[in-house]
Design a protein around this motif. Structure first.
Motif, PDB file in Angstrom:
ATOM      1  N   ILE A 166       0.844  -1.034  -0.075  1.00  0.00           N
ATOM      2  CA  ILE A 166      -0.086  -0.014  -0.063  1.00  0.00           C
ATOM      3  C   ILE A 166       0.826   1.356   0.080  1.00  0.00           C
ATOM      4  CG2 ILE A 166      -0.141  -0.011   2.668  1.00  0.00           C
ATOM      5  CD1 ILE A 166      -2.759   1.183   2.524  1.00  0.00           C
ATOM      6  N   GLU A 167       0.400   2.338  -0.482  1.00  0.00           N
ATOM      7  CA  GLU A 167       0.871   3.629  -0.560  1.00  0.00           C
ATOM      8  C   GLU A 167       0.039   4.450   0.207  1.00  0.00           C
ATOM      9  OE1 GLU A 167       3.860   6.588  -1.375  1.00  0.00           O
ATOM     10  OE2 GLU A 167       3.919   4.420  -1.535  1.00  0.00           O
ATOM     11  N   LEU A 168       0.668   4.921   1.182  1.00  0.00           N
ATOM     12  CA  LEU A 168      -0.231   5.825   2.333  1.00  0.00           C
ATOM     13  C   LEU A 168      -0.248   7.269   1.655  1.00  0.00           C
ATOM     14  CD1 LEU A 168       0.964   4.553   5.884  1.00  0.00           C
ATOM     15  CD2 LEU A 168      -1.204   3.815   4.515  1.00  0.00           C
ATOM     16  N   MET A 169      -1.626   7.741   1.950  1.00  0.00           N
ATOM     17  CA  MET A 169      -1.428   9.371   1.321  1.00  0.00           C
ATOM     18  C   MET A 169      -2.364  10.104   2.268  1.00  0.00           C
ATOM     19  SD  MET A 169      -2.360   8.456  -2.689  1.00  0.00           S
ATOM     20  CE  MET A 169      -1.204   7.659  -3.797  1.00  0.00           C
ATOM     21  N   THR A 170      -1.983  11.300   2.360  1.00  0.00           N
ATOM     22  CA  THR A 170      -2.961  12.536   2.940  1.00  0.00           C
ATOM     23  C   THR A 170      -4.143  12.612   2.073  1.00  0.00           C
ATOM     24  OG1 THR A 170      -1.748  14.375   2.016  1.00  0.00           O
ATOM     25  CG2 THR A 170      -1.080  13.333   3.982  1.00  0.00           C
ATOM     26  N   LYS A 171      -4.840  13.333   2.422  1.00  0.00           N
ATOM     27  CA  LYS A 171      -6.047  13.951   1.648  1.00  0.00           C
ATOM     28  C   LYS A 171      -5.752  14.457   0.440  1.00  0.00           C
ATOM     29  CE  LYS A 171     -10.794  14.387   0.761  1.00  0.00           C
ATOM     30  NZ  LYS A 171     -10.888  15.146  -0.413  1.00  0.00           N
ATOM     31  N   TRP A 177      -3.307  12.331  -6.809  1.00  0.00           N
ATOM     32  CA  TRP A 177      -3.463  11.152  -7.591  1.00  0.00           C
ATOM     33  C   TRP A 177      -4.628  10.804  -8.288  1.00  0.00           C
ATOM     34  CZ3 TRP A 177      -6.324   6.602  -7.250  1.00  0.00           C
ATOM     35  CH2 TRP A 177      -5.971   5.656  -7.895  1.00  0.00           C
ATOM     36  N   LYS A 178      -5.673  10.848  -7.572  1.00  0.00           N
ATOM     37  CA  LYS A 178      -6.969  10.713  -8.368  1.00  0.00           C
ATOM     38  C   LYS A 178      -7.380  11.445  -9.499  1.00  0.00           C
ATOM     39  CE  LYS A 178     -11.873   9.475  -6.779  1.00  0.00           C
ATOM     40  NZ  LYS A 178     -12.785   9.574  -5.680  1.00  0.00           N
ATOM     41  N   ALA A 179      -6.723  12.782  -9.420  1.00  0.00           N
ATOM     42  CA  ALA A 179      -7.064  13.866 -10.548  1.00  0.00           C
ATOM     43  C   ALA A 179      -6.130  13.407 -11.806  1.00  0.00           C
ATOM     44  CB  ALA A 179      -6.685  15.250 -10.068  1.00  0.00           C
ATOM     45  N   THR A 180      -5.157  12.544 -11.694  1.00  0.00           N
ATOM     46  CA  THR A 180      -4.360  12.264 -12.729  1.00  0.00           C
ATOM     47  C   THR A 180      -5.196  11.397 -13.880  1.00  0.00           C
ATOM     48  OG1 THR A 180      -3.469  10.335 -11.814  1.00  0.00           O
ATOM     49  CG2 THR A 180      -2.351  12.258 -11.524  1.00  0.00           C
ATOM     50  N   ASP A 181      -4.768  11.512 -15.070  1.00  0.00           N
ATOM     51  CA  ASP A 181      -5.465  10.501 -15.920  1.00  0.00           C
ATOM     52  C   ASP A 181      -4.909   9.177 -15.681  1.00  0.00           C
ATOM     53  OD1 ASP A 181      -6.722  12.567 -17.503  1.00  0.00           O
ATOM     54  OD2 ASP A 181      -4.943  12.958 -18.726  1.00  0.00           O
ATOM     55  N   LYS A 182      -5.481   8.175 -16.079  1.00  0.00           N
ATOM     56  CA  LYS A 182      -5.108   6.866 -15.892  1.00  0.00           C
ATOM     57  C   LYS A 182      -5.035   5.848 -16.940  1.00  0.00           C
ATOM     58  CE  LYS A 182      -5.678   7.375 -11.128  1.00  0.00           C
ATOM     59  NZ  LYS A 182      -6.210   8.923 -11.207  1.00  0.00           N
ATOM     60  N   ASN A 210      -5.454  -3.546 -13.167  1.00  0.00           N
ATOM     61  CA  ASN A 210      -4.410  -2.710 -12.640  1.00  0.00           C
ATOM     62  C   ASN A 210      -4.574  -1.283 -13.094  1.00  0.00           C
ATOM     63  OD1 ASN A 210      -1.663  -5.004 -11.864  1.00  0.00           O
ATOM     64  ND2 ASN A 210      -3.706  -4.857 -11.013  1.00  0.00           N
ATOM     65  N   ILE A 211      -4.504  -0.068 -12.400  1.00  0.00           N
ATOM     66  CA  ILE A 211      -4.817   0.975 -12.700  1.00  0.00           C
ATOM     67  C   ILE A 211      -3.462   1.861 -12.439  1.00  0.00           C
ATOM     68  CG2 ILE A 211      -6.244   3.182 -12.715  1.00  0.00           C
ATOM     69  CD1 ILE A 211      -8.484   1.470 -12.316  1.00  0.00           C
ATOM     70  N   PHE A 212      -3.011   3.004 -13.441  1.00  0.00           N
ATOM     71  CA  PHE A 212      -1.898   3.500 -13.179  1.00  0.00           C
ATOM     72  C   PHE A 212      -2.140   5.057 -13.552  1.00  0.00           C
ATOM     73  CE2 PHE A 212      -0.742  -0.815 -14.384  1.00  0.00           C
ATOM     74  CZ  PHE A 212       0.400  -1.240 -13.535  1.00  0.00           C
ATOM     75  N   SER A 213      -1.356   5.859 -13.183  1.00  0.00           N
ATOM     76  CA  SER A 213      -1.304   7.182 -13.727  1.00  0.00           C
ATOM     77  C   SER A 213      -0.654   7.142 -14.956  1.00  0.00           C
ATOM     78  CB  SER A 213      -0.649   7.985 -12.865  1.00  0.00           C
ATOM     79  OG  SER A 213      -1.368   8.420 -11.518  1.00  0.00           O
ATOM     80  N   LEU A 214      -1.344   7.905 -15.978  1.00  0.00           N
ATOM     81  CA  LEU A 214      -0.891   8.033 -17.401  1.00  0.00           C
ATOM     82  C   LEU A 214       0.122   9.386 -17.559  1.00  0.00           C
ATOM     83  CD1 LEU A 214      -0.765   7.342 -20.484  1.00  0.00           C
ATOM     84  CD2 LEU A 214      -2.871   8.646 -20.821  1.00  0.00           C
ATOM     85  N   MET A 215       1.446   8.970 -17.911  1.00  0.00           N
ATOM     86  CA  MET A 215       2.352   9.999 -18.094  1.00  0.00           C
ATOM     87  C   MET A 215       2.555  10.550 -19.309  1.00  0.00           C
ATOM     88  SD  MET A 215       5.398   8.858 -15.552  1.00  0.00           S
ATOM     89  CE  MET A 215       6.424  10.539 -15.601  1.00  0.00           C
ATOM     90  N   PRO A 227       1.561   4.185  -7.912  1.00  0.00           N
ATOM     91  CA  PRO A 227       1.181   5.054  -6.862  1.00  0.00           C
ATOM     92  C   PRO A 227       2.533   5.426  -5.999  1.00  0.00           C
ATOM     93  CG  PRO A 227      -0.475   3.366  -7.099  1.00  0.00           C
ATOM     94  CD  PRO A 227       0.521   3.070  -7.890  1.00  0.00           C
ATOM     95  N   ASP A 228       3.616   4.546  -6.014  1.00  0.00           N
ATOM     96  CA  ASP A 228       4.709   5.281  -5.101  1.00  0.00           C
ATOM     97  C   ASP A 228       5.561   5.794  -6.062  1.00  0.00           C
ATOM     98  OD1 ASP A 228       5.868   3.277  -6.831  1.00  0.00           O
ATOM     99  OD2 ASP A 228       6.483   1.755  -5.104  1.00  0.00           O
ATOM    100  N   GLY A 229       5.457   6.195  -6.896  1.00  0.00           N
ATOM    101  CA  GLY A 229       6.110   7.008  -8.059  1.00  0.00           C
ATOM    102  C   GLY A 229       7.024   6.358  -9.030  1.00  0.00           C
ATOM    103  N   ARG A 230       7.148   4.974  -8.994  1.00  0.00           N
ATOM    104  CA  ARG A 230       7.892   4.148 -10.050  1.00  0.00           C
ATOM    105  C   ARG A 230       7.203   4.640 -11.271  1.00  0.00           C
ATOM    106  NH1 ARG A 230       7.086  -1.598  -8.146  1.00  0.00           N
ATOM    107  NH2 ARG A 230       5.231  -0.680  -7.502  1.00  0.00           N
ATOM    108  N   GLU A 231       8.249   4.610 -12.273  1.00  0.00           N
ATOM    109  CA  GLU A 231       7.739   4.990 -13.630  1.00  0.00           C
ATOM    110  C   GLU A 231       8.008   3.532 -14.633  1.00  0.00           C
ATOM    111  OE1 GLU A 231       9.729   8.340 -15.225  1.00  0.00           O
ATOM    112  OE2 GLU A 231       8.744   9.370 -13.696  1.00  0.00           O
ATOM    113  N   ALA A 232       7.230   3.338 -15.447  1.00  0.00           N
ATOM    114  CA  ALA A 232       7.381   2.190 -16.222  1.00  0.00           C
ATOM    115  C   ALA A 232       6.559   2.379 -17.734  1.00  0.00           C
ATOM    116  CB  ALA A 232       6.757   1.067 -15.386  1.00  0.00           C
TER     117      ALA A 232
END
Length: 400
Positions: A166-171, A177-182, A210-215, A227-232
């Motif tokens: 799990i990647e813990l987050m504040t509000k 994270w939720k606002a990023t494209d996925k 599985n769902i990731f942020s789209l860069m 979620p933890d910032g790794r890129e792939a």
């Protein structure tokens, strides 16, 4: 009990004193039972299913009243408990912790960070596997015990996940994270890569859903972020932008059947809800997730959704996508027990996870007739395109 060293009037005095205080003491055993009864009644009303609601409250009798101890993630239930105790003039001290815990220091949100994270009944790897979370799944985080976090999934299921999953987050971090494209991975199983090249090293395995942020994009690949910032990088042929995927959701019986057959042969796993391994309800849950619906976790929960189609083995009433439930019928002395679920695919056949994901038939003239499940059949419910408290449509709910 005897008091050989006391005169008779001394014994009489002690007995009368005990009787007097027993009669006049408002904190009698009857009151203890009354307090426990109030707690039980509130729990039954607000948290009858411990799989999806936490209301773990106990009372301890003291000379000045009662101390209420425990934890809950339902402040409205605690308010109801206190109001009822007040109405009965029962004195108490509130020592109940309302979750999420202040010790989390605001990191009360989380996102699954591995392709599949095992969620357990207690904070230990030896505890029962109750369900799984897949990468990108958002979570409510309630408390920490050692290196484990008590969390709740979008279908409200409670479990414990180790810190590696799990990647813990504040509000603020969660909203960002939720606002990023996925991007959503749509194949059954695969890998993400360090470069836009299948010959490069793997960053991790990935599974359906599985769902990731789209860069961005790079040729035949999506560039993604964990979620933890790794890129792939993910192959475009095995994934899709989340918005485009949602826009193409058909919510048809044909799409459900197509998805279900991509999982043929996947091994049975108690508590499994991913394409690495599934139990019976984990299978139906995964099939529906990949068709844009979040449904309850367990068969005994799924059976309460949708509309009744059949309860007398009139299988000609069924259409593909309907859920068939199996178990023990209620009797005069025992309640109904739902222990298995499968999905109808037409032509007298249903697909389910038992040993592995496979197809069975209700055709009594077939050599493949599933007599065992035929005999324990309970009823069929239709949930596709139906509404209910436990049914979430990803085209309507902002889950990810």
């Amino acid at each position: 009990m005897k008091f050989p060293y006391l005169p008779k009037f001394g014994v009489l005095f002690i007995v009368l004193t005990v009787l007097f205080f027993s009669a006049c003491n408002p904190e009698s055993s009857t009151d203890v039972n009354k307090v426990d009864g109030v707690i039980a009644a509130v729990k039954e009303n607000y948290a009858p299913d411990k799989r999806v609601a936490l209301f773990d409250i106990q009372s301890e009798k003291k000379s000045s009243g009662y101390i209420l101890k425990g934890k809950t993630n339902l402040p409205e239930a605690l308010d109801a408990l206190k109001k009822e105790l007040d109405s009965q003039n029962i004195k108490y001290t509130d020592s109940i912790e309302v979750l999420p815990s202040e010790k989390l220091e605001g990191k009360i949100y989380g996102v699954i960070n591995n392709s599949v994270a095992n969620l357990r009944s207690n904070p230990a790897h030896s505890a029962e596997l109750v369900t799984q979370g897949i990468l990108g799944m958002p979570l409510n985080v309630y408390q920490k015990e050692r290196s484990w976090y008590h969390i709740q999934t979008p279908d409200n299921y409670l479990g414990w996940v180790d810190s590696g999953g799990i990647e813990l987050m504040t509000k603020q971090e969660f909203d960002k994270w939720k606002a990023t494209d996925k991007v959503i991975y749509t194949d059954t199983y695969g890998k993400s890569y360090t470069e836009a090249d299948m010959s490069s090293d793997a960053v991790s395995d990935v599974v359906a859903g599985n769902i990731f942020s789209l860069m961005g994009e790079d040729g035949d690949f999506y560039k993604i972020k964990y979620p933890d910032g790794r890129e792939a990088y993910l192959l475009k042929g095995e994934a899709n932008s989340f918005d485009e995927w949602k826009s193409k959701l058909a919510f048809t019986k044909e799409s459900l059947v197509e998805t279900s057959k991509t999982m043929l042969g996947v091994p049975y796993l108690w508590g499994g809800t991913s394409t690495k391994g599934v139990d019976c309800s984990g299978f139906t849950k995964t099939v529906y997730l990949m068709n844009g619906m979040i449904i309850p976790r367990d068969a005994s929960q799924q059976i309460h959704e949708g509309v009744l189609i059949d309860d007398s083995k009139e299988f000609d009433k069924l259409i593909a996508g309907d859920l068939l439930f199996f178990g023990r019928k209620a009797t005069d002395s025992t309640s109904e027990r739902v222990i298995h679920v499968g999905m109808w695919i037409g032509d007298n056949q249903f697909i389910h996870s038992a040993g592995n994901v496979h197809i069975s038939t209700m055709d009594q003239d077939s050599d493949e007739f599933d007599e065992y499940n035929y005999n324990r059949y309970l009823r069929t419910k239709r949930i596709l395109n139906e509404t209910g408290e436990g049914l979430l449509y990803l085209t309507k709910e902002d889950v990810f």
